[in-house]
Design a protein around this motif. Structure first.
Motif, PDB file in Angstrom:
ATOM      1  N   ALA A 145      -3.466   7.406  -7.378  1.00 16.46           N
ATOM      2  CA  ALA A 145      -2.913   8.662  -7.861  1.00 16.46           C
ATOM      3  C   ALA A 145      -1.418   8.745  -7.558  1.00 16.46           C
ATOM      4  O   ALA A 145      -0.612   9.138  -8.408  1.00 16.46           O
ATOM      5  N   VAL A 146      -1.049   8.390  -6.340  1.00 17.93           N
ATOM      6  CA  VAL A 146       0.360   8.437  -5.944  1.00 17.93           C
ATOM      7  C   VAL A 146       1.174   7.432  -6.753  1.00 17.93           C
ATOM      8  O   VAL A 146       2.252   7.758  -7.284  1.00 17.93           O
ATOM      9  N   PHE A 147       0.668   6.213  -6.849  1.00 21.97           N
ATOM     10  CA  PHE A 147       1.397   5.189  -7.594  1.00 21.97           C
ATOM     11  C   PHE A 147       1.559   5.595  -9.058  1.00 21.97           C
ATOM     12  O   PHE A 147       2.658   5.532  -9.621  1.00 21.97           O
ATOM     13  N   GLY A 148       0.459   6.006  -9.692  1.00 17.77           N
ATOM     14  CA  GLY A 148       0.520   6.369 -11.100  1.00 17.77           C
ATOM     15  C   GLY A 148       1.443   7.541 -11.352  1.00 17.77           C
ATOM     16  O   GLY A 148       2.218   7.550 -12.316  1.00 17.77           O
ATOM     17  N   ASP A 149       1.392   8.545 -10.472  1.00 19.43           N
ATOM     18  CA  ASP A 149       2.225   9.729 -10.659  1.00 19.43           C
ATOM     19  C   ASP A 149       3.700   9.403 -10.448  1.00 19.43           C
ATOM     20  O   ASP A 149       4.563   9.865 -11.202  1.00 19.43           O
ATOM     21  N   ALA A 150       3.999   8.603  -9.431  1.00 18.48           N
ATOM     22  CA  ALA A 150       5.387   8.207  -9.193  1.00 18.48           C
ATOM     23  C   ALA A 150       5.908   7.351 -10.340  1.00 18.48           C
ATOM     24  O   ALA A 150       7.074   7.480 -10.740  1.00 18.48           O
ATOM     25  N   LEU A 151       5.055   6.485 -10.864  1.00 17.23           N
ATOM     26  CA  LEU A 151       5.466   5.665 -12.005  1.00 17.23           C
ATOM     27  C   LEU A 151       5.758   6.545 -13.217  1.00 17.23           C
ATOM     28  O   LEU A 151       6.756   6.341 -13.924  1.00 17.23           O
ATOM     29  N   ALA A 152       4.907   7.534 -13.458  1.00 20.63           N
ATOM     30  CA  ALA A 152       5.146   8.457 -14.574  1.00 20.63           C
ATOM     31  C   ALA A 152       6.458   9.209 -14.368  1.00 20.63           C
ATOM     32  O   ALA A 152       7.253   9.372 -15.307  1.00 20.63           O
ATOM     33  N   LYS A 427       4.404  -2.574  -2.193  1.00 18.02           N
ATOM     34  CA  LYS A 427       4.157  -2.796  -3.616  1.00 18.02           C
ATOM     35  C   LYS A 427       2.683  -2.554  -3.896  1.00 18.02           C
ATOM     36  O   LYS A 427       1.823  -2.787  -3.042  1.00 18.02           O
ATOM     37  N   ASN A 428       2.387  -2.075  -5.087  1.00 14.57           N
ATOM     38  CA  ASN A 428       1.017  -1.648  -5.406  1.00 14.57           C
ATOM     39  C   ASN A 428      -0.032  -2.736  -5.210  1.00 14.57           C
ATOM     40  O   ASN A 428      -1.179  -2.445  -4.867  1.00 14.57           O
ATOM     41  N   ASP A 429       0.333  -4.015  -5.414  1.00 13.48           N
ATOM     42  CA  ASP A 429      -0.660  -5.082  -5.314  1.00 13.48           C
ATOM     43  C   ASP A 429      -0.716  -5.708  -3.923  1.00 13.48           C
ATOM     44  O   ASP A 429      -1.340  -6.751  -3.725  1.00 13.48           O
ATOM     45  N   ALA A 430      -0.089  -5.060  -2.940  1.00 13.13           N
ATOM     46  CA  ALA A 430      -0.150  -5.530  -1.553  1.00 13.13           C
ATOM     47  C   ALA A 430      -0.994  -4.556  -0.735  1.00 13.13           C
ATOM     48  O   ALA A 430      -0.915  -3.347  -0.926  1.00 13.13           O
ATOM     49  N   PRO A 431      -1.828  -5.061   0.172  1.00 10.28           N
ATOM     50  CA  PRO A 431      -2.621  -4.154   1.028  1.00 10.28           C
ATOM     51  C   PRO A 431      -1.710  -3.230   1.835  1.00 10.28           C
ATOM     52  O   PRO A 431      -0.564  -3.574   2.141  1.00 10.28           O
ATOM     53  N   LEU A 432      -2.229  -2.067   2.187  1.00  9.15           N
ATOM     54  CA  LEU A 432      -1.433  -1.073   2.899  1.00  9.15           C
ATOM     55  C   LEU A 432      -2.186  -0.582   4.125  1.00  9.15           C
ATOM     56  O   LEU A 432      -3.353  -0.189   4.030  1.00  9.15           O
ATOM     57  N   ALA A 508      12.130   0.980 -13.390  1.00  8.07           N
ATOM     58  CA  ALA A 508      11.440   1.496 -14.577  1.00  8.07           C
ATOM     59  C   ALA A 508      10.995   0.357 -15.483  1.00  8.07           C
ATOM     60  O   ALA A 508       9.878   0.364 -16.012  1.00  8.07           O
ATOM     61  N   ARG A 509      11.840  -0.634 -15.645  1.00  8.17           N
ATOM     62  CA  ARG A 509      11.489  -1.769 -16.504  1.00  8.17           C
ATOM     63  C   ARG A 509      10.318  -2.555 -15.936  1.00  8.17           C
ATOM     64  O   ARG A 509       9.444  -3.025 -16.670  1.00  8.17           O
ATOM     65  N   GLY A 510      10.266  -2.695 -14.617  1.00 11.94           N
ATOM     66  CA  GLY A 510       9.194  -3.464 -13.989  1.00 11.94           C
ATOM     67  C   GLY A 510       7.992  -2.632 -13.590  1.00 11.94           C
ATOM     68  O   GLY A 510       7.037  -3.166 -13.032  1.00 11.94           O
ATOM     69  N   HIS A 511       8.044  -1.308 -13.852  1.00 11.65           N
ATOM     70  CA  HIS A 511       6.948  -0.398 -13.459  1.00 11.65           C
ATOM     71  C   HIS A 511       6.692  -0.505 -11.960  1.00 11.65           C
ATOM     72  O   HIS A 511       5.558  -0.667 -11.514  1.00 11.65           O
ATOM     73  N   GLU A 512       7.764  -0.355 -11.175  1.00 15.66           N
ATOM     74  CA  GLU A 512       7.695  -0.575  -9.734  1.00 15.66           C
ATOM     75  C   GLU A 512       8.326   0.592  -8.968  1.00 15.66           C
ATOM     76  O   GLU A 512       9.449   0.488  -8.461  1.00 15.66           O
ATOM     77  N   PRO A 513       7.625   1.708  -8.848  1.00 14.26           N
ATOM     78  CA  PRO A 513       8.208   2.853  -8.146  1.00 14.26           C
ATOM     79  C   PRO A 513       8.448   2.614  -6.660  1.00 14.26           C
ATOM     80  O   PRO A 513       9.238   3.343  -6.042  1.00 14.26           O
ATOM     81  N   HIS A 514       7.775   1.615  -6.083  1.00  8.61           N
ATOM     82  CA  HIS A 514       8.009   1.349  -4.657  1.00  8.61           C
ATOM     83  C   HIS A 514       9.464   0.976  -4.395  1.00  8.61           C
ATOM     84  O   HIS A 514       9.969   1.161  -3.282  1.00  8.61           O
ATOM     85  N   ARG A 515      10.142   0.453  -5.409  1.00 10.26           N
ATOM     86  CA  ARG A 515      11.554   0.101  -5.238  1.00 10.26           C
ATOM     87  C   ARG A 515      12.391   1.327  -4.880  1.00 10.26           C
ATOM     88  O   ARG A 515      13.393   1.223  -4.177  1.00 10.26           O
ATOM     89  N   VAL A 516      11.998   2.470  -5.399  1.00 14.36           N
ATOM     90  CA  VAL A 516      12.716   3.704  -5.082  1.00 14.36           C
ATOM     91  C   VAL A 516      12.583   4.030  -3.600  1.00 14.36           C
ATOM     92  O   VAL A 516      13.561   4.389  -2.931  1.00 14.36           O
ATOM     93  N   ALA A 517      11.371   3.899  -3.062  1.00 13.63           N
ATOM     94  CA  ALA A 517      11.154   4.165  -1.638  1.00 13.63           C
ATOM     95  C   ALA A 517      11.976   3.205  -0.779  1.00 13.63           C
ATOM     96  O   ALA A 517      12.595   3.615   0.216  1.00 13.63           O
ATOM     97  N   PHE A 518      11.984   1.926  -1.160  1.00 16.04           N
ATOM     98  CA  PHE A 518      12.762   0.940  -0.397  1.00 16.04           C
ATOM     99  C   PHE A 518      14.247   1.310  -0.418  1.00 16.04           C
ATOM    100  O   PHE A 518      14.941   1.259   0.607  1.00 16.04           O
ATOM    101  N   TYR A 519      14.730   1.647  -1.610  1.00 17.62           N
ATOM    102  CA  TYR A 519      16.154   1.976  -1.764  1.00 17.62           C
ATOM    103  C   TYR A 519      16.528   3.198  -0.917  1.00 17.62           C
ATOM    104  O   TYR A 519      17.560   3.205  -0.250  1.00 17.62           O
ATOM    105  N   LEU A 520      15.705   4.226  -0.959  1.00 19.54           N
ATOM    106  CA  LEU A 520      16.007   5.443  -0.204  1.00 19.54           C
ATOM    107  C   LEU A 520      16.093   5.154   1.289  1.00 19.54           C
ATOM    108  O   LEU A 520      16.940   5.720   1.994  1.00 19.54           O
ATOM    109  N   TYR A 521      15.232   4.281   1.773  1.00 20.10           N
ATOM    110  CA  TYR A 521      15.280   3.923   3.191  1.00 20.10           C
ATOM    111  C   TYR A 521      16.609   3.230   3.510  1.00 20.10           C
ATOM    112  O   TYR A 521      17.236   3.499   4.540  1.00 20.10           O
TER     113      TYR A 521
END
Length: 581
Positions: A145-152, A427-432, A508-521
């Motif tokens: 839910a979080v990943f999909g919503d952030a991607l949207a 990243k979405n495909d890595a365990p958390l 946005a091109r890679g559908h990777e919202p986790h990059r935003v979290a990394f950048y903000l940090y």
């Protein structure tokens, strides 16, 4: 403003001049020429591969092209130094005025800084969560839910027209199991003793549903055969579960634009229409599949089935859409559902699935490719498992859910903002690993705290400046004299701000919202480092005592950081805080 796009334009323009002068042959394609941050910041502010990718088609040595190109780039007033490195890469160092202008642009554009000038308005459908409507959402759904919503949010920020969609899996046998489980709770509400057998849902969340059913129908279903109540209770229970799911999503800050019922595909001709479309393309046939590889199941036997020629569109094997007994396979309604999305005119489709759907990716992509003649791309993102810890031990299941940790368990423990940010720190495909203790720590090791603290620090500076009578609205700060922002620590922050538009584009091109979290940090880290330098170097402090103009210059940089952090947190669905408590 996208500084990387601007410098890319300078490189292309310089190459064009070299062609006009005869230094480079005409007819070269510049599609693969890039301007990016160097891997090692010590090498410069930006780097271009132009000489490397043009050497072979130009029939020249990359070093010769690089030497000539570097001279032209260095003549631009924005470029302080252009130097050739290695076999032909060009590293660029930009003038301080460039970075000062970035700060000014952030303040001038505000929340619009980083948004593409023209997102194109591509229509994108993002389907996520899509849990069976048989109970509360669990922690795995939370990550999806979080990943999909952030991607949207990210795609919307980048200029796309986004639909957030939930596919209700209400057409399968699991909904009948739900109805039978609710019936047991209904009997229980009437004072009867019941026993939950294997295959039913024993969670306490159905107690309220059973009571609600009793309140609505009284004793109408007591001692009645299943055929008399199954359909009615199935509809009643599904509606109640969807209300529960909506409430769970709302607690996480997720609102869907559309809920699509799988059940609506049955008996309406929509499955038949989708398969007829494939049949018209010669992709549906009657056949027998090869036996599965590996150990042969004891009950396997060759049987004629209706098959989709998925191998014609990249799948490993053809896939059954109708069983030998005439019943649809689970794949058939999914084909029809995606056909419906295609006919709604979307330019791209994105599905967010759990990790257990990995084997489903190729067949679904094949179906969408076939249905759209390759026009509509489908990207399927898999979200890996989340492991929960508390007090150095695995977090146990919810009694209310019966078998798993719910979304509400997580949100109630740490709140929606922390939940969302932490879910995007991998990243979405890595365990958390989600440690309830660590995500609430007030330390640099806790990324959500570290980013929120940076925003709160800026807000604190603005309040103190206002209290000191210094004007700090964005228009005033934008017009301030920023020429004093020259220290390495200050320029480091400005350079990180300049990366934001490119980061949005890449993510946005890679559908990777986790990059935003990394950048903000990283941005927060640079601000905190500058703040700490001010402890030893008064000239770097944001408030310069007795000097309003110098204070405004410093505060402009801090305020620009807050603007970008606020925009980034907005994409993640996290509320920026004004002060830490």
């Amino acid at each position: 403003m996208n500084l990387f796009t601007d410098m890319h334009g300078l490189v292309i323009e310089s190459l064009g001049r070299m062609q006009a002068e005869g230094t480079l042959p005409k007819g070269l394609a510049f599609d693969n020429v890039a301007v990016e941050p160097p891997r090692d910041p010590a090498h410069g502010d930006m780097a271009t591969n132009a000489a490397m990718v043009l050497a072979r088609p130009a029939g020249q040595k990359p070093r010769d092209i690089a030497d000539a190109l570097a001279v032209r780039l260095a003549s631009d007033p924005r470029v302080a130094l252009a130097e050739v490195a290695g076999p032909g890469f060009i590293n660029l160092r930009l003038a301080p005025t460039v970075w000062q202008d970035v700060v000014r642009n952030v303040l001038g554009e505000g929340a619009g800084f980083g948004r593409p000038a023209a997102g194109g308005g591509r229509k994108v459908n993002v389907e996520y969560v899509s849990a069976n409507p048989t109970g509360p959402l669990h922690v795995g759904h939370t990550r999806g839910a979080v990943f999909g919503d952030a991607l949207a949010n990210l795609l919307e920020y980048a200029g796309h027209d986004v639909t957030r969609e939930y596919y209700i899996n209400d057409g399968g046998a699991q909904v009948d199991v739900l109805a039978r489980s609710v019936y047991l709770r209904y009997l229980e509400a009437h004072g009867q003793s019941v026993e939950f057998e294997d295959g039913t849902y024993p969670g306490d969340y159905l107690i309220e549903v059973g009571q609600a059913l009793k309140d609505e129908v009284g004793e109408a279903y007591i001692d009645k055969p299943e055929a008399d109540w199954l359909a009615d209770i199935r509809e009643f229970a599904t509606g109640r579960m969807l209300d529960l799911i909506r409430d769970d999503l709302s607690a996480l800050g997720v609102t869907m634009d559309r809920f699509f019922s799988e059940k609506s595909l049955y008996g309406t001709g929509r499955i038949e229409a989708a398969l007829a479309t494939l049949s018209d393309k010669g992709l549906i046939y009657e056949g027998v599949l090869d036996p599965p590889k590996g150990k042969m199941p004891e009950d396997w036997e060759p049987r004629v089935q209706t098959l989709f020629r998925a191998t014609a569109h990249g799948d490993d094997v053809d896939r059954p859409v109708k069983k030998s007994d005439g019943a649809w396979t689970y794949f058939a309604p999914d084909i029809a559902y995606h056909y419906d999305k295609i006919t709604r005119g979307y330019d791209a489709l994105i599905d967010v699935f759990g990790a257990d759907h990995g084997g489903y990716v190729k067949r679904m992509k094949a179906a969408v490719s076939a249905l759209s003649d390759g026009r509509v791309p489908l990207d399927i993102k898999l979200t890996q498992l989340v492991k929960l810890y508390k007090n150095c031990a695995p977090f146990k299941m919810s009694k209310r859910a019966g078998t798993f940790v719910t979304l509400r368990d997580v949100v109630d423990q740490v709140g929606p903002d922390v939940t969302r940010f932490v879910m995007l720190t991998r990243k979405n495909d890595a365990p958390l690993d989600f440690d309830f203790d660590k995500v609430l720590e007030q330390s640099r090791e806790n990324p959500v705290f570290y980013v929120q603290y940076a925003h709160a620090r800026v807000c604190s500076v603005l309040r103190k400046a206002d209290g000191a009578g210094i004007t700090v609205d964005d228009a005033t700060l934008e017009a301030a004299d920023l020429s004093g922002l020259v220290h390495e620590a200050e320029l480091t922050v400005a350079k990180k701000l300049a990366e934001w538009p490119r980061l949005v584009e890449v993510a946005a091109r890679g559908h990777e919202p986790h990059r935003v979290a990394f950048y903000l940090y990283e941005l927060a880290s640079d601000l905190h480092a500058l703040w700490n330098r001010g402890n030893d170097m008064p000239d770097l402090r944001f408030l310069q005592e007795g000097n309003a103009a110098a204070s405004q210059s410093k505060i402009a940089l801090a305020r620009a950081v807050a603007v970008v952090i606020s925009a980034g947190l907005g994409i993640l669905g996290v509320t920026p805080v004004q002060e830490m408590r």
